[in-house]
Scaffold this motif. Structure first.
Motif, PDB file in Angstrom:
ATOM      1  N   PHE A 173       0.834  -1.204   0.000  1.00 16.05           N
ATOM      2  CA  PHE A 173       0.000   0.000   0.000  1.00 16.05           C
ATOM      3  C   PHE A 173       0.871   1.257   0.000  1.00 16.05           C
ATOM      4  CE2 PHE A 173      -2.311   3.276   2.452  1.00 16.05           C
ATOM      5  CZ  PHE A 173      -3.399   3.441   1.615  1.00 16.05           C
ATOM      6  N   LEU A 174       1.863   1.291   0.878  1.00 15.28           N
ATOM      7  CA  LEU A 174       2.737   2.468   0.941  1.00 15.28           C
ATOM      8  C   LEU A 174       3.557   2.619  -0.337  1.00 15.28           C
ATOM      9  CD1 LEU A 174       3.941   2.335   4.659  1.00 15.28           C
ATOM     10  CD2 LEU A 174       2.357   3.962   3.637  1.00 15.28           C
ATOM     11  N   ALA A 175       4.056   1.486  -0.840  1.00 17.61           N
ATOM     12  CA  ALA A 175       4.865   1.541  -2.061  1.00 17.61           C
ATOM     13  C   ALA A 175       4.029   2.103  -3.217  1.00 17.61           C
ATOM     14  CB  ALA A 175       5.380   0.146  -2.403  1.00 17.61           C
ATOM     15  N   ARG A 176       2.776   1.714  -3.257  1.00 20.39           N
ATOM     16  CA  ARG A 176       1.917   2.163  -4.343  1.00 20.39           C
ATOM     17  C   ARG A 176       1.422   3.595  -4.134  1.00 20.39           C
ATOM     18  NH1 ARG A 176      -3.501  -0.585  -6.777  1.00 20.39           N
ATOM     19  NH2 ARG A 176      -3.988   1.280  -7.949  1.00 20.39           N
ATOM     20  N   SER A 177       1.407   4.025  -2.893  1.00 20.33           N
ATOM     21  CA  SER A 177       0.788   5.314  -2.594  1.00 20.33           C
ATOM     22  C   SER A 177       1.792   6.453  -2.430  1.00 20.33           C
ATOM     23  CB  SER A 177      -0.053   5.201  -1.324  1.00 20.33           C
ATOM     24  OG  SER A 177      -0.940   4.138  -1.406  1.00 20.33           O
ATOM     25  N   ASN A 274     -14.498   1.674  -7.318  1.00 21.65           N
ATOM     26  CA  ASN A 274     -13.306   1.150  -6.660  1.00 21.65           C
ATOM     27  C   ASN A 274     -12.164   0.869  -7.636  1.00 21.65           C
ATOM     28  OD1 ASN A 274     -14.497   1.295  -4.122  1.00 21.65           O
ATOM     29  ND2 ASN A 274     -15.549  -0.665  -4.426  1.00 21.65           N
ATOM     30  N   LYS A 275     -12.471   0.900  -8.931  1.00 18.96           N
ATOM     31  CA  LYS A 275     -11.402   0.749  -9.940  1.00 18.96           C
ATOM     32  C   LYS A 275     -10.814   2.108 -10.298  1.00 18.96           C
ATOM     33  CE  LYS A 275     -13.666  -2.002 -12.932  1.00 18.96           C
ATOM     34  NZ  LYS A 275     -13.935  -2.933 -14.036  1.00 18.96           N
ATOM     35  N   LYS A 276     -11.702   3.123 -10.363  1.00 22.26           N
ATOM     36  CA  LYS A 276     -11.252   4.432 -10.875  1.00 22.26           C
ATOM     37  C   LYS A 276     -11.254   5.549  -9.849  1.00 22.26           C
ATOM     38  CE  LYS A 276     -11.471   3.491 -15.550  1.00 22.26           C
ATOM     39  NZ  LYS A 276     -12.723   3.186 -16.255  1.00 22.26           N
ATOM     40  N   GLY A 277     -12.023   5.400  -8.760  1.00 22.66           N
ATOM     41  CA  GLY A 277     -12.191   6.498  -7.805  1.00 22.66           C
ATOM     42  C   GLY A 277     -10.966   6.745  -6.944  1.00 22.66           C
ATOM     43  N   LYS A 278     -11.036   7.823  -6.184  1.00 21.02           N
ATOM     44  CA  LYS A 278      -9.941   8.142  -5.257  1.00 21.02           C
ATOM     45  C   LYS A 278     -10.498   8.255  -3.855  1.00 21.02           C
ATOM     46  CE  LYS A 278      -6.746  10.319  -8.462  1.00 21.02           C
ATOM     47  NZ  LYS A 278      -5.839   9.187  -8.521  1.00 21.02           N
ATOM     48  N   GLN A 279      -9.616   8.173  -2.898  1.00 18.97           N
ATOM     49  CA  GLN A 279     -10.023   8.056  -1.513  1.00 18.97           C
ATOM     50  C   GLN A 279      -9.132   8.910  -0.632  1.00 18.97           C
ATOM     51  OE1 GLN A 279     -11.975   7.255   1.532  1.00 18.97           O
ATOM     52  NE2 GLN A 279     -12.649   6.360  -0.397  1.00 18.97           N
ATOM     53  N   GLU A 280      -9.748   9.625   0.310  1.00 22.80           N
ATOM     54  CA  GLU A 280      -8.954  10.371   1.286  1.00 22.80           C
ATOM     55  C   GLU A 280      -8.781   9.458   2.491  1.00 22.80           C
ATOM     56  OE1 GLU A 280     -10.246  14.293   1.971  1.00 22.80           O
ATOM     57  OE2 GLU A 280      -8.553  14.734   3.265  1.00 22.80           O
ATOM     58  N   VAL A 281      -7.636   8.816   2.587  1.00 22.28           N
ATOM     59  CA  VAL A 281      -7.421   7.830   3.648  1.00 22.28           C
ATOM     60  C   VAL A 281      -7.147   8.524   4.972  1.00 22.28           C
ATOM     61  CG1 VAL A 281      -5.929   5.970   4.482  1.00 22.28           C
ATOM     62  CG2 VAL A 281      -6.580   6.065   2.095  1.00 22.28           C
ATOM     63  N   THR A 282      -8.025   8.252   5.918  1.00 25.01           N
ATOM     64  CA  THR A 282      -7.971   8.856   7.261  1.00 25.01           C
ATOM     65  C   THR A 282      -7.689  10.359   7.210  1.00 25.01           C
ATOM     66  OG1 THR A 282      -5.643   8.284   7.641  1.00 25.01           O
ATOM     67  CG2 THR A 282      -7.267   6.725   8.443  1.00 25.01           C
ATOM     68  N   GLY A 283      -8.085  10.983   6.129  1.00 30.39           N
ATOM     69  CA  GLY A 283      -7.990  12.437   6.058  1.00 30.39           C
ATOM     70  C   GLY A 283      -6.609  12.993   5.774  1.00 30.39           C
ATOM     71  N   VAL A 284      -5.601  12.138   5.606  1.00 37.22           N
ATOM     72  CA  VAL A 284      -4.251  12.692   5.459  1.00 37.22           C
ATOM     73  C   VAL A 284      -3.608  12.404   4.109  1.00 37.22           C
ATOM     74  CG1 VAL A 284      -3.697  12.766   7.908  1.00 37.22           C
ATOM     75  CG2 VAL A 284      -3.263  10.687   6.636  1.00 37.22           C
ATOM     76  N   ALA A 285      -4.234  11.610   3.279  1.00 40.36           N
ATOM     77  CA  ALA A 285      -3.614  11.300   1.994  1.00 40.36           C
ATOM     78  C   ALA A 285      -4.696  10.953   0.974  1.00 40.36           C
ATOM     79  CB  ALA A 285      -2.678  10.101   2.156  1.00 40.36           C
ATOM     80  N   ASN A 289      -8.702   4.316  -4.975  1.00 41.29           N
ATOM     81  CA  ASN A 289      -9.513   3.293  -4.295  1.00 41.29           C
ATOM     82  C   ASN A 289      -8.990   1.894  -4.598  1.00 41.29           C
ATOM     83  OD1 ASN A 289     -11.159   5.146  -3.124  1.00 41.29           O
ATOM     84  ND2 ASN A 289     -12.851   4.905  -4.568  1.00 41.29           N
ATOM     85  N   SER A 290      -8.456   1.723  -5.803  1.00 36.98           N
ATOM     86  CA  SER A 290      -7.995   0.381  -6.194  1.00 36.98           C
ATOM     87  C   SER A 290      -6.857  -0.105  -5.279  1.00 36.98           C
ATOM     88  CB  SER A 290      -7.554   0.363  -7.657  1.00 36.98           C
ATOM     89  OG  SER A 290      -6.530   1.305  -7.850  1.00 36.98           O
ATOM     90  N   SER A 291      -6.138   0.837  -4.635  1.00 35.12           N
ATOM     91  CA  SER A 291      -5.039   0.411  -3.759  1.00 35.12           C
ATOM     92  C   SER A 291      -5.558  -0.210  -2.460  1.00 35.12           C
ATOM     93  CB  SER A 291      -4.100   1.579  -3.443  1.00 35.12           C
ATOM     94  OG  SER A 291      -4.780   2.532  -2.662  1.00 35.12           O
ATOM     95  N   LEU A 292      -6.861  -0.077  -2.213  1.00 33.61           N
ATOM     96  CA  LEU A 292      -7.451  -0.705  -1.026  1.00 33.61           C
ATOM     97  C   LEU A 292      -7.882  -2.136  -1.310  1.00 33.61           C
ATOM     98  CD1 LEU A 292      -9.601   2.392  -0.086  1.00 33.61           C
ATOM     99  CD2 LEU A 292      -7.697   1.512   1.280  1.00 33.61           C
ATOM    100  N   PHE A 293      -7.804  -2.517  -2.587  1.00 37.70           N
ATOM    101  CA  PHE A 293      -8.187  -3.875  -2.993  1.00 37.70           C
ATOM    102  C   PHE A 293      -7.016  -4.458  -3.776  1.00 37.70           C
ATOM    103  CE2 PHE A 293     -11.917  -1.143  -2.849  1.00 37.70           C
ATOM    104  CZ  PHE A 293     -12.761  -1.848  -2.022  1.00 37.70           C
ATOM    105  N   ARG A 294      -6.163  -5.184  -3.108  1.00 39.69           N
ATOM    106  CA  ARG A 294      -4.971  -5.706  -3.778  1.00 39.69           C
ATOM    107  C   ARG A 294      -5.218  -7.160  -4.166  1.00 39.69           C
ATOM    108  NH1 ARG A 294      -0.067  -8.123  -2.508  1.00 39.69           N
ATOM    109  NH2 ARG A 294      -0.875  -8.490  -0.418  1.00 39.69           N
TER     110      ARG A 294
END
Ligand code: PAP
Length: 328
Positions: A173-177, A274-285, A289-294
């Motif tokens: 997750f970190l490597a991808r993000s 979840n394939k194309k959307g984006k996500q504000e993870v815990t408000g800091v990044a 969305n696809s990075s939440l489903f590996r």
């Protein structure tokens, strides 16, 4: 590793909070960000500021439901299940316009500390429908007093996972993000030293485990591996715990299996949002969305950890869990 992370946004911390931070023990992570030690656990500055504000101001209601976990243990999945269960009268799982089809589970079930008390995103708690469904990665002992108090009747779902799979998931997750040079060995070392964010991992898990034994009506302890092995049984268990068991008619109509399917890895990861959307993870990044489903599998650690690493981490976990009755 020399790369500085572009994963987390630059924090806008108040002067008072900066002074408070300077009093805490700190360690620099391999992502170049400092972790601060507070009440026995490690936090990034922005998360800690939100947590402290949350501890001071959040008032739990008896009907509140919390999805809790340490990162990468199945939060997204459990958020989806809890949302689908609690809202199934209004939104039957088979309805073509179910909110989980157009929204990522993190958008439907916000994080308590960052969603409500973080500097970058402020949700209005007054606008939440009842029961309020929220999530947190905060350890049990640091939850706001109104959630933990003996009179509180709110419900806490906790999901744990084999530490080895959680660390491999975190590394990917970190490597991808935005922390591309991070190696699995560096992530491994950080977990072994208890320095992962919201870590030590084992203390986080044990805090909720012990509470689930002492107050089984308040805390339901779930394992990712059990949820993979028998999803329908675990979904029924969650529904009973939340006080909304499946009726005979629902069982007959196949509602359990529909919820399992809707919330499954295949079901969620195949959706456009979840394939194309984006996500504000815990408000800091901001992450895809696809990075939440590996992979969503049990035992992927075998593809990444050496036998020596496996032996070392298993020994640490065995020692930490010794006598607790918990096996992960
Ligand atoms: P978070 O802490 O950032 O919210 P979290 O959802 O807890 O992350 O964990 C992500 C892991 O859950 C990923 O595991 P992996 O890296 O080993 O693949 C992700 O694939 C997995 N996951 C997400 N949704 C599901 C699901 N519906 N079923 C099973 N696993 C899932």
């Amino acid at each position: 590793m020399s790369a500085s992370s572009n994963f987390f946004r630059s924090p806008q911390l108040s002067q008072d909070f900066k002074e408070f931070l300077s009093t805490l023990p700190k360690e620099k992570g391999k992502d170049s960000l400092y972790r601060y030690h507070y009440q026995g656990f490690w936090y990034l500055d922005l998360l800690l500021e939100a947590l402290i504000s949350c501890q001071q101001h959040f008032q739990a209601e008896d009907s509140d439901v919390f999805v809790t976990s340490t990162p990468k243990c199945g939060t997204t999945w459990l958020k989806a299940i809890a949302f689908a269960l609690l809202n199934r009268r209004r939104h039957p799982a088979a309805s073509g316009d179910h909110p989980l089809i157009s929204s990522n589970p993190h958008d439907l079930v916000p994080f308590l500390e960052m969603g409500l008390y973080g500097t970058s995103k402020a949700l209005d708690i007054a606008s939440f429908p009842s029961p309020r469904l929220l999530a947190t990665h905060v350890p049990y002992s640091s939850l706001p007093e109104s959630i933990r108090s003996s009179g509180s009747k709110c419900k806490i779902l906790y999901v744990a996972r084999d530490l080895k799979d959680a660390l491999v998931s975190e590394w990917h997750f970190l490597a991808r993000s935005g922390v591309p040079d991070l190696t699995v060995a560096e992530t491994f070392k950080e977990f072994c030293e208890g320095l992962s964010i919201y870590g030590p991992f084992w203390d986080h898990v044990l805090g909720y485990w012990k509470e689930s034994l002492e107050n089984p009506d308040r805390v339901l302890f779930l394992k990712y591996e059990d949820m993979k092995a028998r999803p329908a049984a675990e979904v029924r268990r969650v529904a009973e715990f939340l006080g909304c068991p499946f009726s005979a008619e629902e069982e007959e109509a196949g509602e359990v299996d529909r919820i399992v399917e809707l919330c499954s890895f295949e079901g969620l990861s195949g959706l456009e949002v979840n394939k194309k959307g984006k996500q504000e993870v815990t408000g800091v990044a901001i992450v895809d969305n696809s990075s939440l489903f590996r992979r969503g599998e049990v035992g992927d650690w075998k593809n990444h950890l050496s036998p020596e690493m496996t032996k070392r981490i298993d020994r640490i976990v065995e020692e930490k869990f010794c006598g607790s009755g918990l096996f992960l």
